[in-house]
Structure formats: C-alpha cells, structure tokens
Motif scaffolding. Structure first.
Motif, PDB file in Angstrom:
ATOM      1  N   SER A 200      37.758  35.084  55.022  1.00  0.00           N
ATOM      2  CA  SER A 200      36.707  34.567  54.145  1.00  0.00           C
ATOM      3  C   SER A 200      36.621  35.519  52.940  1.00  0.00           C
ATOM      4  CB  SER A 200      35.370  34.476  54.871  1.00  0.00           C
ATOM      5  OG  SER A 200      34.866  35.758  55.085  1.00  0.00           O
ATOM      6  N   HIS A 201      35.923  35.039  51.909  1.00  0.00           N
ATOM      7  CA  HIS A 201      35.835  35.847  50.692  1.00  0.00           C
ATOM      8  C   HIS A 201      34.441  35.664  50.132  1.00  0.00           C
ATOM      9  CE1 HIS A 201      37.533  37.590  46.927  1.00  0.00           C
ATOM     10  NE2 HIS A 201      36.486  36.959  46.418  1.00  0.00           N
ATOM     11  N   VAL A 202      33.715  36.761  49.941  1.00  0.00           N
ATOM     12  CA  VAL A 202      32.349  36.665  49.415  1.00  0.00           C
ATOM     13  C   VAL A 202      32.426  36.642  47.889  1.00  0.00           C
ATOM     14  CG1 VAL A 202      30.069  37.746  49.385  1.00  0.00           C
ATOM     15  CG2 VAL A 202      31.532  37.995  51.392  1.00  0.00           C
TER      16      VAL A 202
ATOM     17  N   THR B 205      40.541  30.757  39.105  1.00  0.00           N
ATOM     18  CA  THR B 205      40.915  31.600  40.249  1.00  0.00           C
ATOM     19  C   THR B 205      40.142  31.094  41.479  1.00  0.00           C
ATOM     20  OG1 THR B 205      39.209  33.107  39.457  1.00  0.00           O
ATOM     21  CG2 THR B 205      41.485  33.711  38.947  1.00  0.00           C
ATOM     22  N   LEU B 206      40.614  29.986  41.982  1.00  0.00           N
ATOM     23  CA  LEU B 206      39.917  29.283  43.066  1.00  0.00           C
ATOM     24  C   LEU B 206      39.635  30.181  44.270  1.00  0.00           C
ATOM     25  CD1 LEU B 206      39.101  26.603  44.512  1.00  0.00           C
ATOM     26  CD2 LEU B 206      41.547  26.286  45.002  1.00  0.00           C
ATOM     27  N   GLY B 207      40.651  30.929  44.754  1.00  0.00           N
ATOM     28  CA  GLY B 207      40.462  31.814  45.917  1.00  0.00           C
ATOM     29  C   GLY B 207      39.961  31.021  47.109  1.00  0.00           C
TER      30      GLY B 207
ATOM     31  N   GLY C 274      34.434  30.172  46.612  1.00  0.00           N
ATOM     32  CA  GLY C 274      33.028  30.569  46.602  1.00  0.00           C
ATOM     33  C   GLY C 274      32.323  30.144  45.321  1.00  0.00           C
ATOM     34  N   HIS C 275      32.935  30.440  44.175  1.00  0.00           N
ATOM     35  CA  HIS C 275      32.339  30.041  42.902  1.00  0.00           C
ATOM     36  C   HIS C 275      32.478  28.529  42.705  1.00  0.00           C
ATOM     37  CE1 HIS C 275      33.085  34.390  42.159  1.00  0.00           C
ATOM     38  NE2 HIS C 275      31.961  34.311  41.483  1.00  0.00           N
ATOM     39  N   SER C 276      33.645  27.993  43.063  1.00  0.00           N
ATOM     40  CA  SER C 276      33.874  26.552  42.871  1.00  0.00           C
ATOM     41  C   SER C 276      32.827  25.708  43.599  1.00  0.00           C
ATOM     42  CB  SER C 276      35.263  26.156  43.393  1.00  0.00           C
ATOM     43  OG  SER C 276      36.239  26.406  42.419  1.00  0.00           O
TER      44      SER C 276
ATOM     45  N   PHE D  82      37.128  32.996  35.413  1.00  0.00           N
ATOM     46  CA  PHE D  82      38.298  33.675  35.971  1.00  0.00           C
ATOM     47  C   PHE D  82      37.794  34.918  36.698  1.00  0.00           C
ATOM     48  CE2 PHE D  82      39.651  31.139  32.422  1.00  0.00           C
ATOM     49  CZ  PHE D  82      40.837  30.549  32.858  1.00  0.00           C
ATOM     50  N   ASP D  83      38.026  34.950  37.990  1.00  0.00           N
ATOM     51  CA  ASP D  83      37.584  36.050  38.854  1.00  0.00           C
ATOM     52  C   ASP D  83      38.875  36.728  39.324  1.00  0.00           C
ATOM     53  OD1 ASP D  83      36.423  37.577  40.885  1.00  0.00           O
ATOM     54  OD2 ASP D  83      36.074  35.859  42.219  1.00  0.00           O
ATOM     55  N   LEU D  84      39.266  37.780  38.600  1.00  0.00           N
ATOM     56  CA  LEU D  84      40.651  38.259  38.682  1.00  0.00           C
ATOM     57  C   LEU D  84      40.982  39.004  39.981  1.00  0.00           C
ATOM     58  CD1 LEU D  84      40.925  39.516  34.991  1.00  0.00           C
ATOM     59  CD2 LEU D  84      41.626  37.298  35.916  1.00  0.00           C
TER      60      LEU D  84
ATOM     61  N   GLY E 194      50.053  41.170  32.235  1.00  0.00           N
ATOM     62  CA  GLY E 194      50.785  40.360  31.251  1.00  0.00           C
ATOM     63  C   GLY E 194      50.235  38.948  31.100  1.00  0.00           C
ATOM     64  N   VAL E 195      49.657  38.397  32.162  1.00  0.00           N
ATOM     65  CA  VAL E 195      49.170  37.004  32.080  1.00  0.00           C
ATOM     66  C   VAL E 195      47.791  36.900  31.416  1.00  0.00           C
ATOM     67  CG1 VAL E 195      50.481  36.129  34.053  1.00  0.00           C
ATOM     68  CG2 VAL E 195      48.201  37.110  34.436  1.00  0.00           C
ATOM     69  N   LEU E 196      47.119  38.065  31.252  1.00  0.00           N
ATOM     70  CA  LEU E 196      45.710  37.981  30.831  1.00  0.00           C
ATOM     71  C   LEU E 196      45.509  37.449  29.411  1.00  0.00           C
ATOM     72  CD1 LEU E 196      43.899  41.089  32.305  1.00  0.00           C
ATOM     73  CD2 LEU E 196      43.818  38.712  33.020  1.00  0.00           C
TER      74      LEU E 196
HETATM   75  C1  LIG Z   1      39.315  37.319  43.499  1.00  0.00           C
HETATM   76  S1  LIG Z   1      40.061  35.857  44.056  1.00  0.00           S
HETATM   77  C2  LIG Z   1      38.958  34.582  43.573  1.00  0.00           C
HETATM   78  C3  LIG Z   1      37.866  34.364  44.586  1.00  0.00           C
HETATM   79  C4  LIG Z   1      36.993  33.166  44.311  1.00  0.00           C
HETATM   80  N1  LIG Z   1      36.269  33.278  43.062  1.00  0.00           N
HETATM   81  C5  LIG Z   1      36.039  32.941  45.449  1.00  0.00           C
HETATM   82  O1  LIG Z   1      34.837  33.138  45.261  1.00  0.00           O
HETATM   83  O2  LIG Z   1      36.476  32.610  46.557  1.00  0.00           O
HETATM   84  C6  LIG Z   1      41.367  35.614  42.918  1.00  0.00           C
HETATM   85  C7  LIG Z   1      42.217  34.403  43.179  1.00  0.00           C
HETATM   86  O3  LIG Z   1      42.913  34.131  41.967  1.00  0.00           O
HETATM   87  C8  LIG Z   1      44.245  33.863  42.230  1.00  0.00           C
HETATM   88  N2  LIG Z   1      44.984  34.338  41.073  1.00  0.00           N
HETATM   89  C9  LIG Z   1      45.116  35.599  40.621  1.00  0.00           C
HETATM   90  N3  LIG Z   1      45.880  35.646  39.526  1.00  0.00           N
HETATM   91  C10 LIG Z   1      46.235  34.369  39.249  1.00  0.00           C
HETATM   92  C11 LIG Z   1      47.018  33.767  38.232  1.00  0.00           C
HETATM   93  N4  LIG Z   1      47.626  34.493  37.292  1.00  0.00           N
HETATM   94  N5  LIG Z   1      47.151  32.419  38.243  1.00  0.00           N
HETATM   95  C12 LIG Z   1      46.555  31.677  39.211  1.00  0.00           C
HETATM   96  N6  LIG Z   1      45.828  32.198  40.217  1.00  0.00           N
HETATM   97  C13 LIG Z   1      45.659  33.530  40.233  1.00  0.00           C
HETATM   98  C14 LIG Z   1      44.590  34.596  43.496  1.00  0.00           C
HETATM   99  O4  LIG Z   1      45.644  33.954  44.171  1.00  0.00           O
HETATM  100  C15 LIG Z   1      43.275  34.552  44.262  1.00  0.00           C
HETATM  101  O5  LIG Z   1      43.231  33.457  45.124  1.00  0.00           O
END
Ligand SMILES: C[S@@+](CC[C@H](N)C(=O)[O-])C[C@H]1O[C@@H](n2cnc3c(N)ncnc32)[C@H](O)[C@@H]1O
Length: 319
Positions: free
Chosen positions: A6-8, A31-33, A36-38, A101-103, A220-222
């Motif tokens: 799980s992820h808070v 950054t779906l993860g 949680g935010h979605s 974006f939650d990096l 690099g992607v930022l």
């Molecule tokens: C910190 S988690 C996000 C958690 C999410 N906000 C939640 O509450 O559950 C970051 C997510 O972003 C994805 N991610 C990181 N860099 C990415 C990128 N360049 N492109 C797409 N997804 C990325 C990761 O795979 C990870 O699942």
C-alpha cells in the motif's frame, strides 16, 4: 491502510486544494502509483474526467481494482509522463484543468523485493519502474566505467565516498558480475569507513538512490514533463508537483521560474523584442511542506515539497 503493497498519499489535502478541482473539469494524475491522489480527485468529479498515467504496469493493474467504482470517469494510460502532451492529443483533449505529479517510487515498488529497488531485500539488480525499458541496475553496476559510476553516485546520491565505492564496484565485478542487491550492499559496506557505517542512514541508501535515478532517468524526464504539462493546461489550470529530494526540487523550481518569466531578451535590451509572455504564475513562492502530524504518521513525507503553478491566459509561443 499501510500494509505491504500500500502507499500513503503525501500532502493529499494540499494537492486537492492546490488543484482547485471542478466537478466537470479534466485532470491528469501523472504518477498514479497506488491511486491515493487519484481516488480523491475521482471522487470530486461528476461529468469531469481523470487521466491516470504510470509507466509501471503494476500501478495500472492495481488501479483497475482501487478505482473500480469510478472507472466511468477515468482513463488509465501506461506511459512515461514525459509524453503527457502526446497522451492528451491522442485522447483528443485540447486542455486539462489540473495536473499532479508525485515524483519518485511508490512504497509497493520498494516493498516488492523482486523489483530490486531495496537494499533491505535480496533480489536481482533491476530497479526499472517500467519493465519494458532496456537499462537495468545490473547493466549500470556491471558495465559502466568507474568515472561514470562515480559521477552518478556523487551527483544523484550526493555520496561522499562516490570515488571509493565506484572503484570497489569495478574491482568486485572483475571476479564475477554483481548480481544482486545484497551483493551490491556488501561491496558498498566493505568500502565505507567505520564512522560512515555508524550513521543513522543505511550505508547503501545514497548509492541505491543514485542508481535508481540513473536507471529511470528520473531527472532527465522532468523538464520535458513540466513543459508538456504547462502547454497542456487550460488557462487557470493548476500544475502541482511533489518532489522528494533537492535535485528534483531544483529542476522543478527552476523550470517553473523560467516559465513564469516570459521575456527571454538579454537584460541589457532596452525593450522586449522576443514577445514571450509568462506561461505560468507561481502560486506558492515557497514550497508547501507536510506538517508534523503528517510526518509522524508517514515518515516518507518527511522530505516532500509541493510546488504549484497556474497556467496564464497567454498563448503558448515556443521560446
Ligand atoms: C510516489 S508514487 C505516486 C503515488 C501516488 N500519488 C499515490 O498516492 O498512490 C510515483 C509513481 O509514479 C510513477 N512514475 C515515476 N516516474 C514516472 C515517469 N517518468 N513516468 C510515468 N510514471 C512514473 C512510479 O512508477 C510510481 O508508481
């Protein structure tokens, strides 16, 4: 719920407020993860839409379950977020009203031992968020030169002993490839002086962070992502970005400032000839930080910083 896998969500209330969600708006969670935010964004939509992006297939699969109740208003996209502009175009969306974006990595990515992100569990050296990508941690550790290893350990891990660790890695792999996370931990541990091993932080923490950043080209992607995101926002649309270390935060801050500046003429020009207008307004001059309560409940929030920018009315003009 904070168990395995799980992820808070971090700075959740602040992000939801920052996005200023309209029930009929179009939003992107880049950054779906573990959603949680979605989930909180989706709950606030009626006729609106939420585009959820993640490059990790496990995140997309988990979201189908976690967001099941709201799938009528959600589109899941497995992609790198640096393609956010193309993703919107392909979906026929002219502009979004907010993006988040939650990096970094998610807790499940760290907890899933076989992904090779963790210095606590033994696993093949992998660390790819997108398992379709070619470059793995194994490639970096076993084929990059001592100079390249030193550079990433120093730049991305801010590791004081970058040179010594890089040399130890190269020496160790002369006998046999370094195959697993714990083999790498041992190489690092055996290199560090006793004082460094006594520090509170795990001795391999900085090196693992550095290798992970390199594997996923996290820095690099930022900038492409930030520019693509701002370009894809409707006027008044909000961009919220959460970073977890100073390297990421510096890029986000500088790029937002550059987009807020507009005119790119040299300072000694008497009048503006470039005609560039600010593309964003910075909403919070200082980054928004988690409160003590959040840090107590979720130690992962400790280093989080949220920056928010708002798209201006000006038309996008390449500079
Ligand atoms: C910190 S988690 C996000 C958690 C999410 N906000 C939640 O509450 O559950 C970051 C997510 O972003 C994805 N991610 C990181 N860099 C990415 C990128 N360049 N492109 C797409 N997804 C990325 C990761 O795979 C990870 O699942």
């Amino acid at each position: 719920m904070q168990g395995e896998f799980s992820h808070v969500p971090v700075l959740l209330r602040e992000c939801i407020e920052g996005l200023a969600i309209r029930p009929d708006g179009i939003y992107v969670d880049g950054t779906l993860g573990r959603a949680g935010h979605s989930l909180e964004i989706a709950r606030r939509l009626t006729t609106g839409r939420l585009i959820c992006i993640d490059q990790d297939e496990a995140a997309i699969e988990a979201a189908k379950v976690r967001l099941a109740e709201y799938m009528d208003r959600i589109t899941l996209v497995r992609s790198n977020f640096n393609a956010v502009g193309e993703i919107l175009r392909e979906l026929g969306i002219a502009g979004a009203d907010g993006m988040l974006f939650d990096l970094g990595v998610s807790s499940p990515q760290l907890d899933d031992a076989e992904r090779g992100f963790s210095y606590m569990h033994d696993a093949p050296l992998d660390m790819r968020m997108d398992r379709r990508a070619a470059l793995t941690a194994h490639d970096i550790v076993n084929t990059w030169s001592a100079e390249e290893l030193k550079r990433i350990l120093y730049e991305y891990g801010e590791e004081r002993y970058a040179g010594a660790i890089a040399r130890s890695i190269v020496r160790a792999r002369e006998d046999a490839p370094i195959g697993t996370t714990l083999q790498l931990v041992e190489v690092i541990r055996s290199t560090l002086p006793a004082a460094a091993k006594r520090e509170k932080q795990h001795p391999a923490k900085r090196s693992f962070q550095a290798i992970r950043i390199a594997v996923n080209d996290e820095l690099g992607v930022l900038e492409p992502m930030l520019r693509g995101a701002v370009k894809g926002l409707n006027p008044g649309g909000r961009l919220c970005v959460i970073t977890f270390h100073s390297l990421e935060d510096r890029i986000v801050k500088k790029t937002m400032q550059a987009l807020a500046r507009g005119c790119t003429c040299p300072p000694d020009f008497p009048v503006c000839v470039c005609g560039n207008k600010p593309k964003v307004r910075i909403v919070s001059r200082k980054p928004i930080l988690p409160g003590q309560d959040e840090i107590m409940d979720n130690p992962r929030a400790r280093s989080a910083k949220l920056r928010i920018a708002e798209r201006t009315e000006f038309e996008w003009k390449e500079d």
